[in-house]
Design a protein around this motif. Structure first.
Motif, PDB file in Angstrom:
ATOM      1  N   UNK A 190       4.337  15.086   5.486  1.00  0.00           N
ATOM      2  CA  UNK A 190       3.774  15.919   6.383  1.00  0.00           C
ATOM      3  C   UNK A 190       4.453  15.582   7.513  1.00  0.00           C
ATOM      4  N   UNK A 191       3.318  15.307   8.859  1.00  0.00           N
ATOM      5  CA  UNK A 191       3.817  14.452  10.436  1.00  0.00           C
ATOM      6  C   UNK A 191       3.761  12.839  10.145  1.00  0.00           C
ATOM      7  N   UNK A 192       5.053  12.793  11.443  1.00  0.00           N
ATOM      8  CA  UNK A 192       4.468  11.327  11.462  1.00  0.00           C
ATOM      9  C   UNK A 192       2.941  11.019  11.581  1.00  0.00           C
ATOM     10  N   UNK A 193       2.411  11.770  11.964  1.00  0.00           N
ATOM     11  CA  UNK A 193       1.352  11.096  12.230  1.00  0.00           C
ATOM     12  C   UNK A 193       0.051  11.033  11.451  1.00  0.00           C
ATOM     13  N   UNK A 194       0.414  12.435  10.822  1.00  0.00           N
ATOM     14  CA  UNK A 194      -0.359  12.021   9.628  1.00  0.00           C
ATOM     15  C   UNK A 194      -0.232  11.146   8.120  1.00  0.00           C
ATOM     16  N   UNK A 195       0.890  10.766   8.072  1.00  0.00           N
ATOM     17  CA  UNK A 195       1.647  10.033   6.832  1.00  0.00           C
ATOM     18  C   UNK A 195       0.615   8.838   7.564  1.00  0.00           C
ATOM     19  N   UNK A 196       1.365   8.367   9.158  1.00  0.00           N
ATOM     20  CA  UNK A 196       0.584   7.143   9.479  1.00  0.00           C
ATOM     21  C   UNK A 196      -1.043   6.814   9.420  1.00  0.00           C
ATOM     22  N   UNK A 197      -1.828   8.254   9.403  1.00  0.00           N
ATOM     23  CA  UNK A 197      -3.265   8.382   9.601  1.00  0.00           C
ATOM     24  C   UNK A 197      -3.482   7.640   7.596  1.00  0.00           C
ATOM     25  N   UNK A 198      -3.061   9.053   6.792  1.00  0.00           N
ATOM     26  CA  UNK A 198      -3.315   9.036   5.808  1.00  0.00           C
ATOM     27  C   UNK A 198      -2.693   7.413   4.806  1.00  0.00           C
ATOM     28  N   UNK A 199      -2.129   6.650   5.979  1.00  0.00           N
ATOM     29  CA  UNK A 199      -1.607   5.236   4.969  1.00  0.00           C
ATOM     30  C   UNK A 199      -2.081   4.388   4.943  1.00  0.00           C
ATOM     31  N   UNK A 235       1.022  -1.180   0.332  1.00  0.00           N
ATOM     32  CA  UNK A 235      -0.285  -0.618  -0.066  1.00  0.00           C
ATOM     33  C   UNK A 235       0.808   1.025  -0.138  1.00  0.00           C
ATOM     34  N   UNK A 236       0.993   2.460  -1.170  1.00  0.00           N
ATOM     35  CA  UNK A 236       2.209   3.287  -1.416  1.00  0.00           C
ATOM     36  C   UNK A 236       0.799   4.144  -0.949  1.00  0.00           C
ATOM     37  N   UNK A 237       1.290   5.325  -0.440  1.00  0.00           N
ATOM     38  CA  UNK A 237       0.446   6.411  -0.306  1.00  0.00           C
ATOM     39  C   UNK A 237       1.509   7.001  -1.173  1.00  0.00           C
ATOM     40  N   UNK A 238       1.270   8.534  -1.577  1.00  0.00           N
ATOM     41  CA  UNK A 238       1.693   9.173  -2.283  1.00  0.00           C
ATOM     42  C   UNK A 238       2.535  10.945  -1.652  1.00  0.00           C
ATOM     43  N   UNK A 239       2.513  11.429  -1.445  1.00  0.00           N
ATOM     44  CA  UNK A 239       2.934  12.673  -1.206  1.00  0.00           C
ATOM     45  C   UNK A 239       3.520  14.011  -2.107  1.00  0.00           C
ATOM     46  N   UNK A 240       3.673  15.171  -2.455  1.00  0.00           N
ATOM     47  CA  UNK A 240       4.097  16.153  -2.595  1.00  0.00           C
ATOM     48  C   UNK A 240       5.107  16.323  -1.768  1.00  0.00           C
ATOM     49  N   UNK A 295       3.079   0.085   5.436  1.00  0.00           N
ATOM     50  CA  UNK A 295       2.707   0.596   4.228  1.00  0.00           C
ATOM     51  C   UNK A 295       3.889   1.407   3.453  1.00  0.00           C
ATOM     52  N   UNK A 296       4.181   1.820   2.662  1.00  0.00           N
ATOM     53  CA  UNK A 296       4.824   2.395   1.982  1.00  0.00           C
ATOM     54  C   UNK A 296       4.735   4.082   1.925  1.00  0.00           C
ATOM     55  N   UNK A 297       5.540   5.274   1.988  1.00  0.00           N
ATOM     56  CA  UNK A 297       5.405   7.009   1.415  1.00  0.00           C
ATOM     57  C   UNK A 297       5.548   6.357   0.077  1.00  0.00           C
ATOM     58  N   UNK A 298       5.564   7.539  -1.257  1.00  0.00           N
ATOM     59  CA  UNK A 298       6.724   8.171  -2.477  1.00  0.00           C
ATOM     60  C   UNK A 298       6.191   9.347  -2.533  1.00  0.00           C
ATOM     61  N   UNK A 339      11.531   6.773  -1.260  1.00  0.00           N
ATOM     62  CA  UNK A 339      10.693   5.710  -0.168  1.00  0.00           C
ATOM     63  C   UNK A 339      10.975   5.664   0.758  1.00  0.00           C
ATOM     64  N   UNK A 340       9.988   5.760   1.946  1.00  0.00           N
ATOM     65  CA  UNK A 340       9.597   5.903   3.438  1.00  0.00           C
ATOM     66  C   UNK A 340       8.591   4.098   3.265  1.00  0.00           C
ATOM     67  N   UNK A 341       9.450   3.378   4.738  1.00  0.00           N
ATOM     68  CA  UNK A 341       8.732   2.840   4.721  1.00  0.00           C
ATOM     69  C   UNK A 341       8.300   2.578   5.798  1.00  0.00           C
ATOM     70  N   UNK A 342       6.812   2.771   6.390  1.00  0.00           N
ATOM     71  CA  UNK A 342       5.788   3.370   7.653  1.00  0.00           C
ATOM     72  C   UNK A 342       5.828   1.950   8.073  1.00  0.00           C
ATOM     73  N   UNK A 343       5.517   1.510   9.706  1.00  0.00           N
ATOM     74  CA  UNK A 343       5.677   0.087  10.205  1.00  0.00           C
ATOM     75  C   UNK A 343       5.122   0.142  11.451  1.00  0.00           C
ATOM     76  N   UNK A 344       3.614  -0.417  12.088  1.00  0.00           N
ATOM     77  CA  UNK A 344       3.247  -0.369  13.057  1.00  0.00           C
ATOM     78  C   UNK A 344       3.312  -1.124  13.547  1.00  0.00           C
ATOM     79  N   UNK A 345       4.203  -1.331  15.032  1.00  0.00           N
ATOM     80  CA  UNK A 345       4.593  -3.173  15.193  1.00  0.00           C
ATOM     81  C   UNK A 345       4.778  -4.038  14.850  1.00  0.00           C
ATOM     82  N   UNK A 346       4.933  -4.915  14.711  1.00  0.00           N
ATOM     83  CA  UNK A 346       6.332  -5.851  14.006  1.00  0.00           C
ATOM     84  C   UNK A 346       5.665  -5.795  12.827  1.00  0.00           C
ATOM     85  N   UNK A 347       4.454  -6.565  11.931  1.00  0.00           N
ATOM     86  CA  UNK A 347       3.560  -7.147  11.312  1.00  0.00           C
ATOM     87  C   UNK A 347       3.517  -5.272  10.245  1.00  0.00           C
ATOM     88  N   UNK A 348       2.626  -5.153  10.427  1.00  0.00           N
ATOM     89  CA  UNK A 348       1.956  -4.197   9.693  1.00  0.00           C
ATOM     90  C   UNK A 348       2.742  -2.711   8.594  1.00  0.00           C
TER      91      UNK A 348
END
Length: 419
Positions: free
Chosen positions: A351-360, A343-348, A413-416, A402-411
């Motif tokens: 933003x904040x980490x919290x925003x990235x985790x929510x939008x992703x 799941x890849x979230x594209x952003x121009x 998402x990506x950011x481009x 690219x950024x790799x976002x991870x919540x816990x051990x197994x979940x």
């Protein structure tokens, strides 16, 4: 290897056959030539074709000689399907697909040595046929009553109907067997079980012309629950072309095989010894969480289809995404493919980490994202985040994008970054 028939039976790869005893004797004969065909009905083969491709590989390794047919003629017509008439593709498009499919098939069998494979195209003998020759010399041998008994024909006649073009498809395929027997001494044909009507039509035609031939089918592969095999979770076909299905997505398809399916898939697709496959089946029953059989299957087939280098990148990515490897060692295409699967979230801009985790989609809200950070369960590129309201440092970007976002051990998402 003279016990190829028993091996195919153990693997569950023989569903129908013209005469099991005679087929066993024929396959044990080291001078046999066989053929399997693939219509040029698209720009790539998919994993549904692997059953036939790898069965051809097994037969050649057992000493038989393969004829690998790509149907430039039958690809212009199309095998009838349940839902209605196929769209007829332009001849130049089909000719391009023939070349692409031939190149995809080449690595799976050897074109050198005493048992060298031969690539054939049925347009070579069908394209020159006149309508009169087709009707007099070939069509005369096909009773319409038998053609009407084919299950797909019955289905179409009771529904949308069927054109003479598609109704005649089985005659064209049957003539392929006769021509390959005449030109190359081919005495065995096999294909998927949905082709049994076409295959037996070819056997009958050859025998009417005095040829002693045999045929068998492999089963159509399904999941244990009966659903269709060869589709990803979002319904996309899994292709052999890396530009249509990335090596990472290809690997993940096999790695995500269900415990109830993986033993059967190993028998169908793996070239590991029987004892090793049975050990992997036992490991799945005893320690399913380890996914040893799925990993073995995914690594073997990804290597076979895409090569060792791509497989190394894919397995490295699988480890690195979950904090067990170095993300910076992955090439851009592998990172892109892996994050696209997650799941890849594209952003121009970042933003904040919290925003990235929510939008992703990793968190349902900003407050939930902040709570994940506060509890120590939020990671960016495998580094634990401590400030939810600060943007990630641009220095963290992999390949400046690219950024790799991870919540816990197994979940994950990506950011481009799009700029």
């Amino acid at each position: 290897m003279t016990d190829i028939f028993q091996d195919l039976q153990w693997r569950g790869l023989i569903k129908d056959s013209t005469d099991p005893d005679e087929l066993a004797r024929t396959l044990a004969d080291g001078t046999v030539t066989f053929y399997v065909g693939f219509d040029a009905s698209g720009p790539s083969l998919h994993i549904g074709h692997l059953t036939q491709i790898l069965t051809a590989r097994r037969l050649q390794r057992a000493g038989l000689r393969p004829l690998i047919l790509v149907g430039g003629a039958t690809g212009l017509i199309g095998d009838p399907k349940d839902t209605g008439e196929r769209t007829l593709n332009p001849p130049e498009v089909v000719a391009g697909w023939v070349k692409k499919l031939q190149s995809q098939l080449t690595p799976f069998v050897s074109f050198e040595g005493e048992r060298a494979a031969t690539a054939v195209d049925n347009l070579d003998w069908t394209g020159a046929l006149s309508a009169i020759e087709f009707l007099r010399d070939i069509g005369k041998h096909f009773p319409v009553s038998q053609m009407l008994n084919r299950e797909i024909v019955k289905t179409r006649l009771s529904g949308a109907g069927i054109s003479f073009t598609e109704f005649s498809y089985q005659v064209l395929q049957a003539n392929d067997f006769h021509e390959l027997h005449r030109r190359y001494g081919c005495t065995v044909q096999f294909g998927g079980s949905d082709q049994w009507g076409n295959i037996t039509a070819g056997v009958d035609f050859c025998r009417r012309r005095g040829a002693h031939v045999q045929a068998f089918t492999t089963p159509l592969v399904t999941r244990a629950d009966g659903t269709k095999f060869g589709k990803t979770a979002d319904g996309q076909s899994v292709w052999l072309d890396p530009d249509m299905t990335s090596p990472y997505a290809f690997y993940q398809f096999w790695f995500n095989s269900g415990d109830a399916d993986v033993g059967r898939y190993l028998r169908y697709f793996s070239f590991r010894p029987r004892e090793e496959i049975e050990e992997l089946e036992k490991a799945t029953a005893e320690r399913p969480a380890a996914r040893a059989a799925q990993r073995a299957l995914a690594e073997e087939l990804t290597t076979l289809v895409h090569g060792e280098r791509e497989t190394a990148q894919v397995t490295a990515a699988s480890r690195a995404l979950f904090g067990r490897g170095d993300l910076t060692e992955l090439d851009p295409s592998t990172v892109d493919a892996a994050l696209s699967e997650a799941g890849l979230l594209s952003v121009p801009e970042l933003p904040s980490v919290a925003t990235l985790f929510k939008e992703s989609g990793l968190c349902a809200s900003l407050s939930e994202a902040r709570r994940a950070v506060a509890e120590g369960g939020a990671y960016v590129n495998n580094e634990r985040v401590t400030d939810a309201d600060a943007p990630p440092s641009p220095d963290l970007l992999l390949h400046n994008r690219f950024l790799v976002l991870r919540r816990g051990k197994r979940t994950i998402a990506g950011v481009a970054l799009t700029t």
